[in-house]
Scaffold this active site. Sequence first.
Site, PDB file in Angstrom:
ATOM      1  N   LYS A 168       3.477  -0.109   6.022  1.00  0.00           N
ATOM      2  CA  LYS A 168       2.545   0.472   5.051  1.00  0.00           C
ATOM      3  C   LYS A 168       2.528   1.984   5.255  1.00  0.00           C
ATOM      4  CE  LYS A 168      -1.935  -0.508   2.906  1.00  0.00           C
ATOM      5  NZ  LYS A 168      -1.436  -0.609   1.547  1.00  0.00           N
TER       6      LYS A 168
ATOM      7  N   ARG B   5       8.107  22.477  10.727  1.00  0.00           N
ATOM      8  CA  ARG B   5       8.936  21.562   9.958  1.00  0.00           C
ATOM      9  C   ARG B   5      10.246  21.258  10.686  1.00  0.00           C
ATOM     10  NH1 ARG B   5      13.879  20.901   6.892  1.00  0.00           N
ATOM     11  NH2 ARG B   5      13.364  19.284   5.393  1.00  0.00           N
TER      12      ARG B   5
ATOM     13  N   GLU C 100       7.118  -7.556  -5.491  1.00  0.00           N
ATOM     14  CA  GLU C 100       5.671  -7.334  -5.472  1.00  0.00           C
ATOM     15  C   GLU C 100       5.375  -6.255  -6.498  1.00  0.00           C
ATOM     16  OE1 GLU C 100       4.166  -5.671  -1.779  1.00  0.00           O
ATOM     17  OE2 GLU C 100       5.785  -4.216  -1.652  1.00  0.00           O
TER      18      GLU C 100
ATOM     19  N   TYR D 183      -0.766   4.010   6.822  1.00  0.00           N
ATOM     20  CA  TYR D 183      -2.160   4.016   6.363  1.00  0.00           C
ATOM     21  C   TYR D 183      -2.681   2.600   6.161  1.00  0.00           C
ATOM     22  CZ  TYR D 183      -0.940   2.813   1.501  1.00  0.00           C
ATOM     23  OH  TYR D 183      -0.519   2.163   0.375  1.00  0.00           O
TER      24      TYR D 183
ATOM     25  N   LEU E  64       5.229  -6.063   1.197  1.00  0.00           N
ATOM     26  CA  LEU E  64       4.229  -5.706   2.213  1.00  0.00           C
ATOM     27  C   LEU E  64       3.481  -6.967   2.645  1.00  0.00           C
ATOM     28  CD1 LEU E  64       2.735  -3.015   3.395  1.00  0.00           C
ATOM     29  CD2 LEU E  64       0.910  -3.781   1.885  1.00  0.00           C
TER      30      LEU E  64
ATOM     31  N   ARG F  88      -2.012  -4.817  11.347  1.00  0.00           N
ATOM     32  CA  ARG F  88      -0.914  -4.351  10.489  1.00  0.00           C
ATOM     33  C   ARG F  88      -0.650  -2.857  10.728  1.00  0.00           C
ATOM     34  NH1 ARG F  88      -1.395  -5.048   4.100  1.00  0.00           N
ATOM     35  NH2 ARG F  88      -2.990  -3.459   4.401  1.00  0.00           N
TER      36      ARG F  88
ATOM     37  N   HIS G 225      13.243  17.633  11.182  1.00  0.00           N
ATOM     38  CA  HIS G 225      13.492  16.203  11.012  1.00  0.00           C
ATOM     39  C   HIS G 225      13.255  15.448  12.315  1.00  0.00           C
ATOM     40  CE1 HIS G 225      15.078  17.182   7.124  1.00  0.00           C
ATOM     41  NE2 HIS G 225      15.457  15.935   6.891  1.00  0.00           N
TER      42      HIS G 225
HETATM   43  N1  PDD Z   1      -2.265  -1.268  -1.605  1.00  0.00           N
HETATM   44  N2  PDD Z   1       1.841  -4.250  -1.788  1.00  0.00           N
HETATM   45  C1  PDD Z   1       1.727  -2.910  -1.848  1.00  0.00           C
HETATM   46  C2  PDD Z   1       2.947  -2.099  -2.149  1.00  0.00           C
HETATM   47  C3  PDD Z   1       0.484  -2.301  -1.628  1.00  0.00           C
HETATM   48  O1  PDD Z   1       0.378  -0.961  -1.660  1.00  0.00           O
HETATM   49  C4  PDD Z   1      -0.657  -3.112  -1.380  1.00  0.00           C
HETATM   50  C5  PDD Z   1      -2.006  -2.538  -1.127  1.00  0.00           C
HETATM   51  C6  PDD Z   1      -0.481  -4.512  -1.333  1.00  0.00           C
HETATM   52  C7  PDD Z   1      -1.622  -5.443  -1.017  1.00  0.00           C
HETATM   53  O2  PDD Z   1      -2.004  -5.318   0.338  1.00  0.00           O
HETATM   54  P1  PDD Z   1      -3.486  -5.632   0.814  1.00  0.00           P
HETATM   55  O3  PDD Z   1      -3.847  -6.990   0.303  1.00  0.00           O
HETATM   56  O4  PDD Z   1      -3.419  -5.570   2.285  1.00  0.00           O
HETATM   57  O5  PDD Z   1      -4.368  -4.563   0.226  1.00  0.00           O
HETATM   58  C8  PDD Z   1       0.784  -5.040  -1.523  1.00  0.00           C
HETATM   59  C9  PDD Z   1      -3.468  -0.586  -1.230  1.00  0.00           C
HETATM   60  C10 PDD Z   1      -4.708  -1.256  -1.681  1.00  0.00           C
HETATM   61  C11 PDD Z   1      -3.362   0.865  -1.637  1.00  0.00           C
HETATM   62  O6  PDD Z   1      -2.312   1.433  -1.425  1.00  0.00           O
HETATM   63  O7  PDD Z   1      -4.347   1.441  -2.126  1.00  0.00           O
END
Ligand code: PDD
Length: 269
Positions: free
Chosen positions: A118, A69, A150, A2, A174, A21, A71
Site C-alpha cells: 500500500k 534527492r 481490482e 500508508y 491489494l 498490513r 535514488h
Molecule cells: N484505498 N485496492 C486499492 C488499490 C485501494 O487503494 C484500497 C483502499 C483498497 C481497499 O482496501 P481497504 O479495504 O483496506 O480500504 C483496495 C484507500 C481507502 C485509499 O487509498 O483511500
Amino acid sequence: VYEVIRIYGGKPFTLAEHLQRLERSAEGIKLDLPYSRTVLAVEIEKLVHKSQISEGMIYLQLTRGACSRNHLFPDCATVKPTLLFYVRTLPALPEAKDQPGVTLITMPDERWKRCWIKSIALLPNVLAKNEAISKGGDEALFIEDGLIHECSASNVHAIIDGKLISPPPGPKVLPGITRQVLIRCAREIGLDVVERAFSIDEARRAAELMITSTTREISWVKRWDDQTVATCVGPTTLRLHETFKLAVQQETRTGERASTAPKLAFGCR
Ligand code: PDD
C-alpha cells in the site's frame, strides 16, 4: 507506505489488521516501522480519543525521511523515517439498504506488479480514477489479459453460482482489510468463498458485483461501462453488508473482539 483506517463511534475499526498490513508494506519497501505495532496502536487510539471525532478516518503515512534527492536509500544512521497520522471527520455511511450503487469504468491495469504494497506512489490509480469520473463513473476497474483485478481505490468481488468470488491479494490486488472482513462475514452467513481471479465473461454473467474499501464499506455495482448490472442492491450483497455492519458494531461499540492493543502506561515521544 500508508493506511486509511475508519473510525466508528470514536473507535478505530480493524486497527490491528491495518497496522499489520502497514508493517508488511514497509517490509516490501525495505523500511522498518519506527515503533512497534503495539506502541503505534496506543498512540493512534490516544489521538482519536483527543480529537473527539466520532465518525471519521485516520490517515497514516510512513516515508523514508527527509534528505537530499537521491535514488539511494538515505543512511539510516542520520536520516530517520517520517511518520505522520491525522484524524478527520467523514459523514456516517448510510444503512446497507440505502447504499447508492456505483458505476465502474474499465481501465487497462498499467500499475506495477507489487500492488500488495500500500504505497503512496498512486499515479496510475489517480489517473485511472480521474478518467473514470470524467466518463461519468465512480471507480476505475483495472483489467488485464481479460482478468478483473481490482478498482483504483477498492477491491472487487462477484457472486457467481451462489458463491463469493474474490480475486486474491497479490501482484495486482491489494490485501484489502474490508475484503478480509467481507470474507469473514460471508463465512459467518454460510456463503462459500472462493479466492480466485475471475474473467470479464464471468463478471458479465455474475448475479451481483460489489466493491469494498475502508471509506465506502460495501457498494453494489449498478453499471459497468455501458451495461446495467443491477437496478438495486442484490440480496447477497445486502446480507453481507448487514453482517459487516454488525461486525463493526461488535468491534467498536461493545468491544467484543479482543482489543487491538493493550493500554500501555507510556507514550512513544
Ligand atoms: N484505498 N485496492 C486499492 C488499490 C485501494 O487503494 C484500497 C483502499 C483498497 C481497499 O482496501 P481497504 O479495504 O483496506 O480500504 C483496495 C484507500 C481507502 C485509499 O487509498 O483511500
